[in-house]
Design a protein around this motif. Structure first.
Motif, PDB file in Angstrom:
ATOM      1  N   SER A 123       0.861  -1.182   0.000  1.00  0.00           N
ATOM      2  CA  SER A 123       0.000   0.000   0.000  1.00  0.00           C
ATOM      3  C   SER A 123       0.897   1.232   0.000  1.00  0.00           C
ATOM      4  N   VAL A 124       0.378   2.306  -0.579  1.00  0.00           N
ATOM      5  CA  VAL A 124       1.120   3.563  -0.688  1.00  0.00           C
ATOM      6  C   VAL A 124       0.200   4.686  -0.252  1.00  0.00           C
ATOM      7  N   ASP A 125       0.732   5.538   0.610  1.00  0.00           N
ATOM      8  CA  ASP A 125       0.016   6.742   1.019  1.00  0.00           C
ATOM      9  C   ASP A 125       0.802   7.943   0.535  1.00  0.00           C
ATOM     10  N   ILE A 126       0.142   8.814  -0.215  1.00  0.00           N
ATOM     11  CA  ILE A 126       0.743  10.074  -0.641  1.00  0.00           C
ATOM     12  C   ILE A 126      -0.089  11.184  -0.025  1.00  0.00           C
ATOM     13  N   LEU A 127       0.564  12.025   0.737  1.00  0.00           N
ATOM     14  CA  LEU A 127      -0.087  13.167   1.375  1.00  0.00           C
ATOM     15  C   LEU A 127       0.562  14.417   0.804  1.00  0.00           C
ATOM     16  N   ALA A 128      -0.191  15.178   0.040  1.00  0.00           N
ATOM     17  CA  ALA A 128       0.344  16.359  -0.624  1.00  0.00           C
ATOM     18  C   ALA A 128      -0.395  17.605  -0.152  1.00  0.00           C
ATOM     19  N   VAL A 129       0.327  18.712  -0.125  1.00  0.00           N
ATOM     20  CA  VAL A 129      -0.272  19.988   0.261  1.00  0.00           C
ATOM     21  C   VAL A 129      -1.216  20.454  -0.846  1.00  0.00           C
ATOM     22  N   GLU A 130      -0.750  20.352  -2.083  1.00  0.00           N
ATOM     23  CA  GLU A 130      -1.546  20.731  -3.248  1.00  0.00           C
ATOM     24  C   GLU A 130      -1.231  19.752  -4.364  1.00  0.00           C
ATOM     25  N   ALA A 131      -2.207  19.506  -5.227  1.00  0.00           N
ATOM     26  CA  ALA A 131      -1.995  18.685  -6.415  1.00  0.00           C
ATOM     27  C   ALA A 131      -2.986  19.127  -7.479  1.00  0.00           C
ATOM     28  N   VAL A 132      -2.509  19.134  -8.705  1.00  0.00           N
ATOM     29  CA  VAL A 132      -3.376  19.500  -9.829  1.00  0.00           C
ATOM     30  C   VAL A 132      -2.988  18.613 -11.008  1.00  0.00           C
ATOM     31  N   PRO A 133      -3.975  18.114 -11.759  1.00  0.00           N
ATOM     32  CA  PRO A 133      -3.613  17.353 -12.957  1.00  0.00           C
ATOM     33  C   PRO A 133      -2.715  18.200 -13.861  1.00  0.00           C
ATOM     34  N   VAL A 134      -1.650  17.607 -14.370  1.00  0.00           N
ATOM     35  CA  VAL A 134      -0.683  18.354 -15.174  1.00  0.00           C
ATOM     36  C   VAL A 134      -1.359  19.034 -16.362  1.00  0.00           C
ATOM     37  N   GLU A 135      -2.349  18.371 -16.958  1.00  0.00           N
ATOM     38  CA  GLU A 135      -3.008  18.961 -18.131  1.00  0.00           C
ATOM     39  C   GLU A 135      -3.809  20.220 -17.783  1.00  0.00           C
ATOM     40  N   HIS A 136      -4.032  20.485 -16.498  1.00  0.00           N
ATOM     41  CA  HIS A 136      -4.739  21.699 -16.091  1.00  0.00           C
ATOM     42  C   HIS A 136      -3.806  22.885 -15.867  1.00  0.00           C
ATOM     43  N   LEU A 137      -2.493  22.661 -15.937  1.00  0.00           N
ATOM     44  CA  LEU A 137      -1.540  23.764 -15.779  1.00  0.00           C
ATOM     45  C   LEU A 137      -1.538  24.611 -17.039  1.00  0.00           C
ATOM     46  N   ASP A 138      -1.587  25.919 -16.874  1.00  0.00           N
ATOM     47  CA  ASP A 138      -1.580  26.860 -17.990  1.00  0.00           C
ATOM     48  C   ASP A 138      -0.154  27.388 -18.160  1.00  0.00           C
ATOM     49  N   GLU A 139       0.483  27.046 -19.273  1.00  0.00           N
ATOM     50  CA  GLU A 139       1.884  27.410 -19.486  1.00  0.00           C
ATOM     51  C   GLU A 139       2.106  28.916 -19.430  1.00  0.00           C
ATOM     52  N   THR A 140       1.204  29.692 -19.978  1.00  0.00           N
ATOM     53  CA  THR A 140       1.359  31.155 -19.967  1.00  0.00           C
ATOM     54  C   THR A 140       1.349  31.681 -18.532  1.00  0.00           C
ATOM     55  N   VAL A 141       0.419  31.209 -17.733  1.00  0.00           N
ATOM     56  CA  VAL A 141       0.313  31.643 -16.336  1.00  0.00           C
ATOM     57  C   VAL A 141       1.542  31.201 -15.544  1.00  0.00           C
ATOM     58  N   VAL A 142       1.977  29.961 -15.751  1.00  0.00           N
ATOM     59  CA  VAL A 142       3.129  29.436 -15.015  1.00  0.00           C
ATOM     60  C   VAL A 142       4.395  30.215 -15.366  1.00  0.00           C
ATOM     61  N   ARG A 143       4.608  30.488 -16.636  1.00  0.00           N
ATOM     62  CA  ARG A 143       5.807  31.253 -17.038  1.00  0.00           C
ATOM     63  C   ARG A 143       5.751  32.681 -16.489  1.00  0.00           C
ATOM     64  N   LYS A 144       4.568  33.253 -16.409  1.00  0.00           N
ATOM     65  CA  LYS A 144       4.423  34.586 -15.813  1.00  0.00           C
ATOM     66  C   LYS A 144       4.770  34.537 -14.325  1.00  0.00           C
ATOM     67  N   MET A 145       4.295  33.503 -13.627  1.00  0.00           N
ATOM     68  CA  MET A 145       4.635  33.336 -12.209  1.00  0.00           C
ATOM     69  C   MET A 145       6.150  33.232 -12.029  1.00  0.00           C
ATOM     70  N   LEU A 146       6.804  32.456 -12.876  1.00  0.00           N
ATOM     71  CA  LEU A 146       8.245  32.282 -12.791  1.00  0.00           C
ATOM     72  C   LEU A 146       8.958  33.621 -12.992  1.00  0.00           C
ATOM     73  N   SER A 147       8.520  34.364 -13.965  1.00  0.00           N
ATOM     74  CA  SER A 147       9.118  35.671 -14.234  1.00  0.00           C
ATOM     75  C   SER A 147       8.923  36.627 -13.055  1.00  0.00           C
ATOM     76  N   GLU A 148       7.713  36.650 -12.501  1.00  0.00           N
ATOM     77  CA  GLU A 148       7.424  37.535 -11.366  1.00  0.00           C
ATOM     78  C   GLU A 148       8.243  37.160 -10.132  1.00  0.00           C
ATOM     79  N   HIS A 149       8.330  35.868  -9.825  1.00  0.00           N
ATOM     80  CA  HIS A 149       9.116  35.444  -8.660  1.00  0.00           C
ATOM     81  C   HIS A 149      10.600  35.733  -8.852  1.00  0.00           C
ATOM     82  N   THR A 150      11.088  35.575 -10.073  1.00  0.00           N
ATOM     83  CA  THR A 150      12.498  35.866 -10.356  1.00  0.00           C
ATOM     84  C   THR A 150      12.786  37.344 -10.141  1.00  0.00           C
ATOM     85  N   ALA A 151      11.919  38.208 -10.651  1.00  0.00           N
ATOM     86  CA  ALA A 151      12.111  39.658 -10.480  1.00  0.00           C
ATOM     87  C   ALA A 151      12.031  40.041  -9.000  1.00  0.00           C
ATOM     88  N   LYS A 152      11.076  39.487  -8.280  1.00  0.00           N
ATOM     89  CA  LYS A 152      10.930  39.802  -6.853  1.00  0.00           C
ATOM     90  C   LYS A 152      12.099  39.257  -6.039  1.00  0.00           C
TER      91      LYS A 152
END
Length: 158
Positions: free
Chosen positions: A97-126
């Motif tokens: 048996s396997v137990d996975i306890l995650a803080v957050e999880a989202v199906p990969v196909e639901h990730l929006d590349e434009t939004v994610v790249r914007k987040m990366l850019s914003e965090h890098t600048a900050k």
């Protein structure tokens, strides 16, 4: 419990487990929902801080801290579901048996590349403009998670 007793109890758990079943019983939980509950699956791949690894029936007991990355679950029909996790823990037990306890999880196909790249850019600048260690640490986490999301999106497209 002394360390030698812990080791002995782990050895006993493995000895008493018997032959491995044909599938892994997966419990994959978030604070607000169960992604999988007692699901019979072929295999689980987890992104541990010490490196990615797969869990098949009969895997040795292990506890692993998860890093931002993709948990892949192959069901009994050999269809793979992929979930991006931010952090958490994975526990593989001697009874397969396997137990996975995650803080957050989202199906990969639901990730929006434009939004994610914007987040990366914003965090890098900050991060570059941070005035103290707390701000730097906060934005470094954002960079790490965003970078892992970009990697998950790019890998999905292959």
């Amino acid at each position: 419990m002394p360390a030698e007793d812990v080791a002995k109890s782990g050895e006993e758990e493995v000895k008493n487990a018997g032959p491995p079943p044909e599938t892994v019983k997966l419990n994959f939980r978030l604070p607000h929902e169960a992604v999988f509950a007692d699901a019979e699956v072929n295999m689980v791949l987890v992104p541990a801080e010490t490196g990615d690894f797969g869990i098949l029936p009969g895997h040795v007991p292990v506890v692993a801290k998860l890093r931002p990355g993709v948990v892949s679950v192959e069901n009994k029909e050999s269809v793979t579901s992929r979930y991006f996790v931010s952090s958490g823990f994975a526990f593989a037990h001697a009874d397969s048996s396997v137990d996975i306890l995650a803080v957050e999880a989202v199906p990969v196909e639901h990730l929006d590349e434009t939004v994610v790249r914007k987040m990366l850019s914003e965090h890098t600048a900050k991060f570059q403009a941070a005035k103290d260690d707390y701000e730097k640490a906060t934005h470094q986490i954002g960079i790490d998670v965003s970078t892992a999301m970009v990697s998950a999106i790019e890998t999905m497209g292959k």
